[in-house]
Design an enzyme around this catalytic site. Structure first.
Site, mmCIF file in Angstrom:
data_model
loop_
_atom_site.group_PDB
_atom_site.id
_atom_site.type_symbol
_atom_site.label_atom_id
_atom_site.label_comp_id
_atom_site.label_asym_id
_atom_site.label_seq_id
_atom_site.Cartn_x
_atom_site.Cartn_y
_atom_site.Cartn_z
ATOM 1 N N GLY A 71 0.974 -4.130 -9.032
ATOM 2 C CA GLY A 71 0.628 -5.243 -8.147
ATOM 3 C C GLY A 71 0.198 -6.488 -8.903
ATOM 4 O O GLY A 71 0.574 -7.612 -8.544
ATOM 5 N N ASN A 149 -7.680 -6.141 0.732
ATOM 6 C CA ASN A 149 -8.122 -4.890 0.111
ATOM 7 C C ASN A 149 -9.569 -4.531 0.440
ATOM 8 O O ASN A 149 -9.942 -3.368 0.467
ATOM 9 C CB ASN A 149 -7.945 -4.963 -1.414
ATOM 10 C CG ASN A 149 -8.369 -6.288 -2.004
ATOM 11 O OD1 ASN A 149 -7.941 -7.345 -1.557
ATOM 12 N ND2 ASN A 149 -9.225 -6.237 -2.997
ATOM 13 N N GLN A 177 -1.757 -3.729 -0.431
ATOM 14 C CA GLN A 177 -2.597 -2.855 0.414
ATOM 15 C C GLN A 177 -1.927 -2.479 1.727
ATOM 16 O O GLN A 177 -2.217 -1.427 2.300
ATOM 17 C CB GLN A 177 -3.945 -3.530 0.721
ATOM 18 C CG GLN A 177 -4.895 -3.571 -0.452
ATOM 19 C CD GLN A 177 -5.326 -2.201 -0.953
ATOM 20 O OE1 GLN A 177 -5.225 -1.187 -0.251
ATOM 21 N NE2 GLN A 177 -5.799 -2.149 -2.184
ATOM 22 N N SER A 197 2.737 -2.037 -5.072
ATOM 23 C CA SER A 197 2.187 -1.256 -6.183
ATOM 24 C C SER A 197 2.253 0.229 -5.827
ATOM 25 O O SER A 197 1.870 0.625 -4.723
ATOM 26 C CB SER A 197 0.737 -1.674 -6.406
ATOM 27 O OG SER A 197 0.146 -0.844 -7.376
ATOM 28 N N ALA A 198 2.727 1.046 -6.788
ATOM 29 C CA ALA A 198 2.954 2.464 -6.492
ATOM 30 C C ALA A 198 1.668 3.248 -6.233
ATOM 31 O O ALA A 198 1.633 4.122 -5.367
ATOM 32 C CB ALA A 198 3.725 3.110 -7.644
ATOM 33 N N HIS A 199 0.593 2.925 -6.994
ATOM 34 C CA HIS A 199 -0.592 3.796 -6.890
ATOM 35 C C HIS A 199 -1.388 3.598 -5.612
ATOM 36 O O HIS A 199 -2.334 4.325 -5.342
ATOM 37 C CB HIS A 199 -1.477 3.679 -8.136
ATOM 38 C CG HIS A 199 -2.298 2.429 -8.251
ATOM 39 N ND1 HIS A 199 -3.664 2.449 -8.147
ATOM 40 C CD2 HIS A 199 -1.953 1.149 -8.466
ATOM 41 C CE1 HIS A 199 -4.124 1.208 -8.326
ATOM 42 N NE2 HIS A 199 -3.099 0.407 -8.516
ATOM 43 N N CYS A 325 -11.236 -3.017 -7.918
ATOM 44 C CA CYS A 325 -10.262 -3.372 -8.951
ATOM 45 C C CYS A 325 -10.915 -4.112 -10.096
ATOM 46 O O CYS A 325 -10.337 -4.259 -11.151
ATOM 47 C CB CYS A 325 -9.164 -4.238 -8.370
ATOM 48 S SG CYS A 325 -8.208 -3.331 -7.194
#
Ligand code: PLP
Length: 387
Positions: A71, A149, A177, A197-199, A325
């Site tokens: 991201g 987020n 998000q 973003s994958a995670h 983050c």
């Protein structure tokens, strides 16, 4: 023994077991995806299959997906796509964006938000009007996230696009998000760039994608931020993270299938809010507007967020104060500040974010521990006052 409760899915969500397996399988593929031999072609196939799944998550064609490291890079790429001449090309971003948007340049102009964190469209219109008459081919990019987020608040992106288009501006949307929590159709949103973003969707950390609107690269020349080999059609140099991309693709598939399950998390989240808002002065941010079903940002009156975090952690519950983050540091939230929340209140706010592994018992435990911490803090405050 009480079990561990994880309520920090907006920071990173648990990886799907099938994704873990797929990553291990991909690690056995030795080829470099740029090589023309059989091993290279096998690696290329894994990437292109994943590209299809990620594209499906946001209802676009695979060729519009550019894989990268996550991201943060996607947001940087979108802002930097105009090159480094940000002073010439204006960038306007909502005041509640993630730091990976806001910190790309000191020249980013902030679009104010209201008390719920919703972007002020009138202010955006007025800000854009200042440059829409300017000549010389300067470009303006508006960056507004789909869901926040910290609060989960969902922005009116279609309206943002409509205002931006009126002034000839392009739009970037950080959907990091929102992905996997609400359905996303990049064409229906109308945005030019979209970050993923994958995670955040059950995949591994360190891989993501910037999705570009169909046909955009034919109209404008975009500047990459990494130069080297011509990977990702020249948009992002560097040998691809094949296992990560494979995990991302499979996570995207699962996330798409799991959308109804994530939507249903609102029942558990609302239970928390109903049970805890009976206490005087508890505030829940963004509760009156459209929000992600999994997110709740609430205050514990008089109890600092870092003290709460420690107490919850000791009780085996993982959650966040504001945005996690920023590497575990509890600092005043720029999101809540932009919403007009004074530091004295925002410093008592924590965020719980639910995910695909959250169970009813986790929520019962959280409510119980929240009440215990609150009671303890109130009685130690009374003792201090009496002393
Ligand atoms: N954008 C938003 C809204 C986020 O919440 C985050 C991370 O929490 C990012 C961007 C950064 O994503 P990544 O961790 O993949 O770099």
């Amino acid at each position: 023994m009480e079990t561990f409760v994880y309520l920090d899915h907006n920071a990173t969500t648990e990886i799907y077991p099938a994704v873990k397996k797929a990553i291990l399988h991909a690690l056995d593929v030795t080829g470099n995806a740029s090589s023309v031999h059989g091993a290279g072609r096998a690696a290329r196939k894994l990437i292109e299959d994943s590209r299809e799944s990620v594209a499906a998550l946001v209802a676009t064609k695979p060729e519009n997906v550019i894989f990268n490291s996550g991201g943060t890079e996607s947001n940087n790429m979108a802002i930097r796509f105009f090159g480094n001449r940000i002073r010439k090309n204006r960038i306007l971003a909502s005041a509640v964006e993630h730091d990976s948007v806001l910190k790309v340049s000191p020249n980013i102009e902030l679009i104010p938000v209201d008390n719920d964190g919703i972007v002020n469209l009138k202010a955006l219109d007025e800000m854009l009007a200042l440059s829409s008459s300017s000549k010389g081919g300067n470009k303006t990019l508006v960056s507004v996230m789909l869901a926040n987020n910290e609060t989960g608040v969902i922005q009116p992106i279609k309206e943002v696009v409509s205002v931006a288009r009126h002034h000839g501006a392009l739009v970037h949307c950080d959907a990091v998000q929102a992905a996997g929590k609400v359905p996303i159709d990049i064409n229906s949103l109308g945005v030019d760039f979209l970050s993923l973003s994958a995670h955040k969707i059950g995949g591994p950390a360190g891989v993501g994608a910037l999705v570009i609107k169909e046909g955009l690269t034919k109209i404008i020349k975009l500047s990459p931020i990494l130069y080297g080999g011509g990977q990702e059609r020249g948009h992002r140099a560097g040998s691809e993270n094949i296992s990560g991309i494979m995990g991302f693709g499979l996570a995207a598939k699962h996330a798409l299938e799991n959308l109804p399950k994530i939507k249903n998390l609102a029942t558990l989240r609302d239970q928390v809010e109903e049970k805890l808002s009976i206490h005087k002065d508890v505030r829940i941010f963004g509760a009156g507007v459209s929000r992600l079903a999994n997110t709740c940002n609430l205050t514990m009156p008089g109890v600092a967020a870092d003290r709460q975090l420690i107490a919850f952690d000791l009780a085996g519950i993982s959650l966040s104060a504001g945005s996690a983050c920023s590497s575990g540091k509890v600092k005043p939230s720029h999101v809540l500040a932009a919403m007009g929340i004074v530091d004295e209140v925002s410093s008592t706010a924590i965020r719980i974010s639910l995910g695909w592994t959250t169970k009813n018992q986790d929520i019962d435990r959280f409510i119980k521990v929240w009440n215990e911490i609150f009671k303890r803090s109130k009685s130690s405050l009374k003792k201090l006052e009496a002393a």
